[in-house]
Design an enzyme around this catalytic site. Structure first.
Site: not given
Ligand code: BG6
Length: 471
Positions: A15, A17, A159, A188-189, A193, A227, A251
């Protein structure tokens, strides 16, 4: 300086990728940020031909790329993509992979991206190292001792960095025995941001914020990451993890540390990491008897019926946490962190609530909007128009960064920014090991106290704001 030659994605049919990495690489391709011969290898167990694989990537890229998808750009991009089928647990198969990398002239200046479960990190590193050592001898490259078999290859790991401090250490020490420390990138995306990166500029480049960013003027800080999605196909992983480890430890803690840190030189990644670590080190220790005031765990109704979730699961899908930072800047100011799945809206923001100047007058609020809208909103007081001088009303200034088309075009998506940063060896946007270690320490203790002294789980209906007790 080694040229970037390519990236090998373990979990190339997963997912992450499909949804994030390939669309990000497509954007980098369209922006001209990938060197001419840069190759992208997706690794999976499925029997795909290269063409099958590229067609799948095409569909996902069309749906998820930030920049406008065009057939022309994709036809160019597809030339970079390769598929390599292998079983990542089978050590024998790594020789073939390393030969494949060699044939495609990717070996020096390569990134390995571990977009797989942490249980595979060890086997992959081991397989790669032995195959590389063998190949390097064969190809007569110098430096065949110890970790240099991996040369200057970088590795990006996703992670969860473990499920507690012990397992995180194990993963890290294991990686260090294969890769050089400076080549290990913990992604850590959230650190990629736009508005999270922007927090530092907002704080330090504006006298109106810089001077009042402390306990004398600030009443409390809320960091919310809400979310609407549930756990979907990730339930197997999520049920063993939960929101505390999945979202808070990484996060939300990262956001908190940027909001609270002392000023650091934006161009000095070490200084930034150090300033963030100092915040983690100053987190006030939670007393044994106050866990219920500090932590609330919730679960959405219906979670236990999800595929791959234990029928009596007590895994939290919602967390509210109250933290204090015990230093001169913040002593006494509560930081509230909240995150949850299947809530009524998708919204991430930092709300800084300033103290009121006098009774009956609302305190100012600064809202840093992270997603889906990006921007900054400020509430302040003015005199209500008219002859009556005493009537004060609250008004707002709202700067919507993402409403400006040019900004949308110029703002890279998090993974795009982070892959590029890794190519450029810029570590400032990645989590530092020290931070991971301290934050796990803190979370582990909280979790132990919760299990020992609380164990309360608050249920909430999907599509709502979460447990009302969280507010
Ligand atoms: C991931 C978590 O790190 O972040 C997921 O594992 C979560 O559970 C996701 O859904 C949220 O990311 P974003 O960028 O959609 O806010």
């Amino acid at each position: 300086m080694i040229n970037n030659r390519g990236i090998v994605i373990f979990g190339g049919t997963g997912d992450l990728a499909y949804r994030k990495l390939f669309p990000a690489l497509y954007n980098l391709h369209c922006l001209g940020s990938l060197p001419k011969d840069y190759k992208i290898v997706g690794i999976g167990r499925r029997e795909y031909t290269e063409n099958d694989y590229i067609e799948i990537i095409n569909a996902w890229t069309k749906e998820f790329s930030r920049l406008q998808y065009t057939d022309k750009d994709f036809n160019d991009f597809r030339k970079r993509i390769k598929y390599y089928k292998m079983d990542m647990n089978n050590m024998q198969e790594y020789n073939g992979l390393v030969d494949f990398i060699e044939e495609n002239k990717m070996r020096d200046g390569l990134i390995y991206y571990y977009a797989v479960s942490p249980s595979l990190f060890g086997p992959i590193s081991k397989g790669l190292k032995s195959a590389n050592c063998l190949a390097r001898k064969e190809y007569n490259v110098n430096n065949t001792s110890d970790s240099c078999c991996m040369g200057d290859t970088k590795v990006i790991i996703e992670k969860p960095f473990g499920k507690d401090l012990e397992s995180a250490k194990e993963i890290y020490n294991n990686l260090k025995s294969y890769f050089k420390d400076e080549n290990i990138y913990h992604i850590d995306h959230y650190l990629g941001k736009e508005m999270i990166i922007n927090i530092m500029t907002l704080r330090f480049a504006n006298a109106i914020f810089k001077g009042v960013w402390n306990k004398d003027f600030i009443e409390k800080i809320d960091i919310n990451v809400y979310e609407t999605v549930g756990v979907d196909s990730r339930a197997g992983y999520y049920d063993k993890s939960g929101a505390l480890a999945d979202m808070i430890q990484n996060h939300l803690f990262q956001i908190m540390s940027i909001v609270a840190m002392e000023e650091a030189d934006i161009s000095d990644s070490q200084a930034i990491k150090k300033a963030q670590s100092n915040v983690f080190k100053s987190l006030k220790k939670v007393r044994d008897d106050e866990i219920d005031e500090v932590l609330l765990m919730g679960q959405y109704n219906g979670y236990r019926n999800e595929d791959k979730v234990a029928p009596n699961s007590v895994t939290e899908t919602y967390v509210a946490m109250k933290l204090e930072i015990d230093n001169d800047r913040w002593r006494g100011v509560p930081f509230y962190l909240r995150t949850g799945k299947k809530l009524d809206k998708r919204e991430s923001e930092v709300v800084v609530s300033f103290k009121s100047t006098s009774e009956g007058v609302a305190g100012n609020n600064l809202i840093i909007k992270i997603q889906p809208d990006e921007g900054v909103k400020l509430n302040f007081n003015i005199k209500k128009p008219g002859t009556e001088k005493k009537i004060i009303e609250e008004v707002e200034m709202d700067f919507c960064q993402s409403c400006i088309l040019e900004n949308r075009i110029n703002t890279p998506e998090a993974y795009e920014r982070l892959i590029k940063a890794c190519m450029d060896s810029d570590r400032s946007l990645f989590s530092g090991w020290e931070q991971i270690e301290i934050s796990w320490n803190f979370i582990n203790r909280i979790l132990d106290l919760y299990k020992k002294n609380s164990n309360k789980l608050y249920f909430y209906e999907p599509g709502t704001k979460g447990p009302k007790e969280a507010f």
